[in-house]
Write a protein that holds these residues in place. Structure first.
Motif, mmCIF file in Angstrom:
data_model
loop_
_atom_site.group_PDB
_atom_site.id
_atom_site.type_symbol
_atom_site.label_atom_id
_atom_site.label_comp_id
_atom_site.label_asym_id
_atom_site.label_seq_id
_atom_site.Cartn_x
_atom_site.Cartn_y
_atom_site.Cartn_z
ATOM 1 N N GLY A 139 0.829 -1.215 0.000
ATOM 2 C CA GLY A 139 0.000 0.000 0.000
ATOM 3 C C GLY A 139 0.858 1.256 0.000
ATOM 4 N N LYS A 140 1.873 1.276 0.873
ATOM 5 C CA LYS A 140 2.704 2.486 0.950
ATOM 6 C C LYS A 140 3.520 2.669 -0.326
ATOM 7 N N ALA A 141 4.013 1.545 -0.875
ATOM 8 C CA ALA A 141 4.824 1.643 -2.099
ATOM 9 C C ALA A 141 3.972 2.140 -3.262
ATOM 10 N N LEU A 142 2.743 1.623 -3.367
ATOM 11 C CA LEU A 142 1.875 2.052 -4.473
ATOM 12 C C LEU A 142 1.523 3.533 -4.333
ATOM 13 N N ASP A 143 1.201 3.924 -3.119
ATOM 14 C CA ASP A 143 0.874 5.327 -2.853
ATOM 15 C C ASP A 143 2.049 6.228 -3.244
ATOM 16 N N LEU A 144 3.253 5.817 -2.829
ATOM 17 C CA LEU A 144 4.458 6.587 -3.150
ATOM 18 C C LEU A 144 4.699 6.615 -4.663
ATOM 19 N N ALA A 145 4.534 5.452 -5.309
ATOM 20 C CA ALA A 145 4.749 5.381 -6.764
ATOM 21 C C ALA A 145 3.768 6.294 -7.490
ATOM 22 N N GLU A 146 2.547 6.388 -6.952
ATOM 23 C CA GLU A 146 1.534 7.233 -7.600
ATOM 24 C C GLU A 146 1.837 8.726 -7.453
ATOM 25 N N SER A 147 2.777 9.062 -6.573
ATOM 26 C CA SER A 147 3.195 10.471 -6.464
ATOM 27 C C SER A 147 4.273 10.801 -7.492
ATOM 28 N N SER A 148 4.814 9.756 -8.149
ATOM 29 C CA SER A 148 5.973 9.988 -9.026
ATOM 30 C C SER A 148 5.678 10.884 -10.226
ATOM 31 N N PRO A 149 4.479 10.806 -10.838
ATOM 32 C CA PRO A 149 4.241 11.736 -11.953
ATOM 33 C C PRO A 149 4.253 13.198 -11.503
ATOM 34 N N ILE A 150 3.873 13.432 -10.259
ATOM 35 C CA ILE A 150 3.862 14.817 -9.763
ATOM 36 C C ILE A 150 5.284 15.254 -9.398
ATOM 37 N N GLU A 151 5.955 14.387 -8.662
ATOM 38 C CA GLU A 151 7.303 14.735 -8.193
ATOM 39 C C GLU A 151 8.364 14.510 -9.276
ATOM 40 N N GLY A 152 8.008 13.689 -10.268
ATOM 41 C CA GLY A 152 8.920 13.510 -11.400
ATOM 42 C C GLY A 152 10.089 12.596 -11.118
ATOM 43 N N PHE A 153 9.834 11.488 -10.399
ATOM 44 C CA PHE A 153 10.921 10.509 -10.283
ATOM 45 C C PHE A 153 10.553 9.250 -11.046
ATOM 46 N N ASP A 154 11.558 8.650 -11.670
ATOM 47 C CA ASP A 154 11.303 7.535 -12.577
ATOM 48 C C ASP A 154 11.691 6.180 -12.030
ATOM 49 N N CYS A 155 12.165 6.109 -10.790
ATOM 50 C CA CYS A 155 12.569 4.795 -10.279
ATOM 51 C C CYS A 155 11.341 3.960 -9.915
ATOM 52 N N SER A 156 11.543 2.647 -9.832
ATOM 53 C CA SER A 156 10.422 1.794 -9.443
ATOM 54 C C SER A 156 10.357 1.710 -7.916
ATOM 55 N N VAL A 157 9.144 1.661 -7.394
ATOM 56 C CA VAL A 157 8.936 1.504 -5.946
ATOM 57 C C VAL A 157 7.933 0.380 -5.770
ATOM 58 N N ILE A 158 8.366 -0.715 -5.155
ATOM 59 C CA ILE A 158 7.413 -1.812 -4.932
ATOM 60 C C ILE A 158 7.394 -2.205 -3.457
#
Ligand code: APR
Length: 320
Positions: free
Chosen positions: A52-71
């Motif tokens: 849950g936390k990883a998905l939530d964080l990954a979903e912030s990536s388009p806003i924050e602009g980071f391209d790494c994977s978070v699982i």
């Protein structure tokens, strides 16, 4: 995308596993991802929490602009071939508890976690964060059997950051200009060395009175407890997370930072066979060097007292 490009990308990206998706682990994942230090794997014993936390964080990536994977995962197979593993699993303190009160509970947790990690990432660098820190990193070294340059603990960066913040506040200057480090164990016996603290090279001993420095040193010693008492449940996580990320960054970018870390001493500072906070050179080879600074007899005595307190905790550890 061609497969050769993917291979190249894979080679460049570090893999960072964080064990414990609680406050410290999740905050570490957040900043590590935001800085694009590598691909992040968050693992916890609780099902759904890291996912849950990883998905939530990954979903912030388009806003924050980071391209790494978070699982997020509960399966250590997903942590395979990590470059850096961070151990934050354990229980945090509650008001009235010392870090040492966590000893046997967290020793069992850290022991289990480390034996799982080493199976899948035998060549990683390990940063231990669980408390009581200096004893837990000793557990990690014993259980992993890894050499000392690959197993170390995060406490000094945090304690030093607290001290630096308090100095900056006291003087009304930018935190960026305040440097210094804290030595010793991560507990009541930590050894701030204000003689080595400076504001852009100016020793703080020329800028603050002895009484002011003594007050800031004491606040630094009590820094963790101050947060625990305010939060009522759980302990600090923003500054610990930032501290871990600074160490991870030093490794994955081979920055050769001089940072205080819990390092296994074998005669340095006249101390042998325990982990104690000392300045180290941190780079792609992990702890590439332990820096021995000159200490006054009082500072040296305080460091030895701190090492003795860590040694006592090691003696009190349950069988590993
Ligand atoms: N394997 C994996 N994760 C575990 C295990 C285990 N065996 N046991 C506990 N955990 C997880 C918990 O499920 C929880 O999600 O560790 C996480 C700890 O998170 P928090 O309770 O939020 O604690 P946190 O504030 O993150 O502190 C963790 O760091 O600073 C130290 O003293 C602190 O030892 C504590 C650790």
């Amino acid at each position: 995308m061609s497969s050769s490009y993917e291979k190249e990308y894979q080679r460049l990206a570090a893999k960072i596993t964080i064990v414990g998706a609680g406050n410290v682990g999740a905050t570490t994942a957040h900043w590590a991802a935001a800085k694009e230090l590598g691909d992040v794997v968050l693992i916890d014993i609780v099902e759904g929490l890291p996912q849950g936390k990883a998905l939530d964080l990954a979903e912030s990536s388009p806003i924050e602009g980071f391209d790494c994977s978070v699982i997020g995962t509960n399966d250590y197979a997903d942590t395979a071939n990590s470059d850096v593993v961070v151990v934050t699993a354990g229980v945090p303190r509650r008001p009235g508890m010392s870090r040492d009160d966590l000893l046997s509970t967290n020793a069992k947790i850290v022991g289990t976690v480390v034996s799982n990690l080493v199976k899948y990432s035998p060549n990683a660098y390990m940063i231990v964060v669980s408390n009581p820190l200096d004893a837990m990193v000793y557990v990690a070294k014993q259980v992993s059997g890894w050499p000392k340059h690959r197993v170390f603990g995060m406490a000094g960066v945090l304690d030093s950051a607290r001290f630096r913040y308090f100095v900056a506040q006291e003087l009304g200057v930018s935190v960026e200009d305040v440097h210094g480090f804290v030595m010793g164990g991560h507990g009541d016996t930590m050894v701030p060395v204000p003689r080595y603290a400076t504001v852009t090279g100016i020793p703080i001993t020329q800028l603050l009175s002895e009484a002011q420095i003594a007050r800031l040193v004491q606040r630094t010693r009590d820094g963790g407890a101050e947060i625990v008492n305010l939060l009522k449940q759980g302990s600090a996580f923003y500054a610990p997370g930032a501290s871990i990320v600074q160490m991870v960054e030093a490794i994955v970018k081979n920055k050769k930072r001089i940072l205080p870390a819990a390092a296994y001493l074998e005669g340095e500072y006249g101390i042998r066979g325990v982990y104690v906070g000392v300045p180290v050179l941190l780079g792609a080879g992990g702890i590439e060097k332990i820096i021995e600074v000159e200490l006054t007899p009082d500072e040296q005595a305080a460091l030895h007292q701190s090492a003795a307190a860590v040694e006592e905790l090691i003696q009190a550890l349950p069988p590993l």
